[in-house]
Motif scaffolding. Structure first.
Motif, mmCIF file in Angstrom:
data_model
loop_
_atom_site.group_PDB
_atom_site.id
_atom_site.type_symbol
_atom_site.label_atom_id
_atom_site.label_comp_id
_atom_site.label_asym_id
_atom_site.label_seq_id
_atom_site.Cartn_x
_atom_site.Cartn_y
_atom_site.Cartn_z
ATOM 1 N N ARG A 82 -1.452 15.683 12.856
ATOM 2 C CA ARG A 82 -1.142 14.343 12.343
ATOM 3 C C ARG A 82 0.091 13.801 13.065
ATOM 4 N NH1 ARG A 82 -0.831 12.829 5.925
ATOM 5 N NH2 ARG A 82 -0.053 10.716 6.192
ATOM 6 N N GLU A 83 0.184 12.470 13.121
ATOM 7 C CA GLU A 83 1.355 11.801 13.676
ATOM 8 C C GLU A 83 2.101 11.086 12.555
ATOM 9 O OE1 GLU A 83 0.648 9.483 17.236
ATOM 10 O OE2 GLU A 83 -1.053 10.767 17.768
ATOM 11 N N LYS A 121 4.942 14.432 15.909
ATOM 12 C CA LYS A 121 3.591 14.978 15.908
ATOM 13 C C LYS A 121 3.652 16.397 15.372
ATOM 14 C CE LYS A 121 1.516 12.322 19.659
ATOM 15 N NZ LYS A 121 0.776 12.378 20.919
ATOM 16 N N GLN A 141 -9.321 19.762 9.236
ATOM 17 C CA GLN A 141 -9.943 18.505 8.835
ATOM 18 C C GLN A 141 -10.501 18.578 7.416
ATOM 19 O OE1 GLN A 141 -12.663 17.936 12.132
ATOM 20 N NE2 GLN A 141 -11.240 16.519 13.151
ATOM 21 N N ASN A 152 -7.289 14.302 2.171
ATOM 22 C CA ASN A 152 -7.464 15.096 3.399
ATOM 23 C C ASN A 152 -6.422 14.624 4.417
ATOM 24 O OD1 ASN A 152 -9.846 15.477 1.885
ATOM 25 N ND2 ASN A 152 -10.948 16.028 3.735
ATOM 26 N N SER A 155 -7.550 14.715 8.341
ATOM 27 C CA SER A 155 -8.915 14.305 8.689
ATOM 28 C C SER A 155 -9.003 13.725 10.105
ATOM 29 C CB SER A 155 -9.449 13.301 7.671
ATOM 30 O OG SER A 155 -8.623 12.149 7.663
ATOM 31 N N ASP A 156 -7.905 13.196 10.624
ATOM 32 C CA ASP A 156 -7.888 12.624 11.976
ATOM 33 C C ASP A 156 -7.394 13.609 13.040
ATOM 34 O OD1 ASP A 156 -8.808 10.193 11.016
ATOM 35 O OD2 ASP A 156 -6.790 9.361 10.766
ATOM 36 N N ALA A 157 -7.303 14.892 12.676
ATOM 37 C CA ALA A 157 -6.810 15.892 13.633
ATOM 38 C C ALA A 157 -7.731 15.977 14.838
ATOM 39 C CB ALA A 157 -6.710 17.247 12.948
ATOM 40 N N ARG A 158 -7.143 16.323 15.984
ATOM 41 C CA ARG A 158 -7.925 16.417 17.219
ATOM 42 C C ARG A 158 -7.281 17.459 18.121
ATOM 43 N NH1 ARG A 158 -4.354 12.564 17.253
ATOM 44 N NH2 ARG A 158 -3.232 11.974 19.124
ATOM 45 N N LYS A 160 -5.953 18.655 21.747
ATOM 46 C CA LYS A 160 -5.388 17.976 22.906
ATOM 47 C C LYS A 160 -4.844 19.004 23.894
ATOM 48 C CE LYS A 160 -2.464 14.185 24.154
ATOM 49 N NZ LYS A 160 -1.722 13.044 23.754
#
Length: 165
Positions: A82-83, A121, A141, A152, A155-158, A160
């Protein structure tokens, strides 16, 4: 016929005496003269040219391969969970602490240091491949933390690719 042989022998002896006297006296030596194109052009066979070309090709590909391996060693994969804005720094710390208590490798990094508005971050994990983090990404997520960041929060985790520091 005998006078001709004697005459030829006399000429031959005179030549030998002249050559002997010039070598001993230190005067100019004879210099062999070669054609100009033979003196300049090196004698390289086709085999030597092929071997040199093969060596250059092998060196080029080994250098490229070694450069690719070294380049890959300078990067790693993380999950950007998350940011956060600077106002949400306390929430970022709480979420990071909760993830650490669950056994995750967590790093909270300040991004944009020196600018007026820095943001943060939350990185989870550190792996050499994206596939090694796919399970971690799915778990984050789906994670539901009571009272922290909504239903959650990740939920936007990615995943990188990041340079190693």
């Amino acid at each position: 016929m005998a006078p001709k042989k004697r005459h030829l022998l006399d000429i031959l002896r005179d030549n030998e005496t002249r050559e002997g006297s010039t070598e001993g006296s230190g005067s100019q030596q004879k210099i062999d003269v070669v054609p100009s194109n033979a003196a300049i052009r090196p004698k390289i066979s086709a085999k030597v040219v092929v071997l040199i070309f093969a060596a250059v090709v092998v060196f080029f590909f080994s250098y490229k391969f070694a450069g690719g391996v070294a380049e890959a060693d300078n990067y790693h994969y993380c999950v950007v969970a998350r940011e956060f804005n600077s106002e949400d720094l306390e929430l970022a710390r709480k979420l990071g602490t909760e993830l650490k208590s669950q056994g995750y490798n967590v790093t909270l990094a300040e991004i944009g240091v020196g600018s007026e508005e820095s943001h943060y971050k939350l990185f989870v994990g550190d792996q050499p491949s994206e596939a090694a983090l796919s399970g971690t990404l799915a778990n984050l997520q789906a994670l539901n933390l009571d009272g922290l960041g909504g239903a959650n929060p990740f939920s936007d985790a990615r995943i990188k690719l990041l340079p190693k520091n």
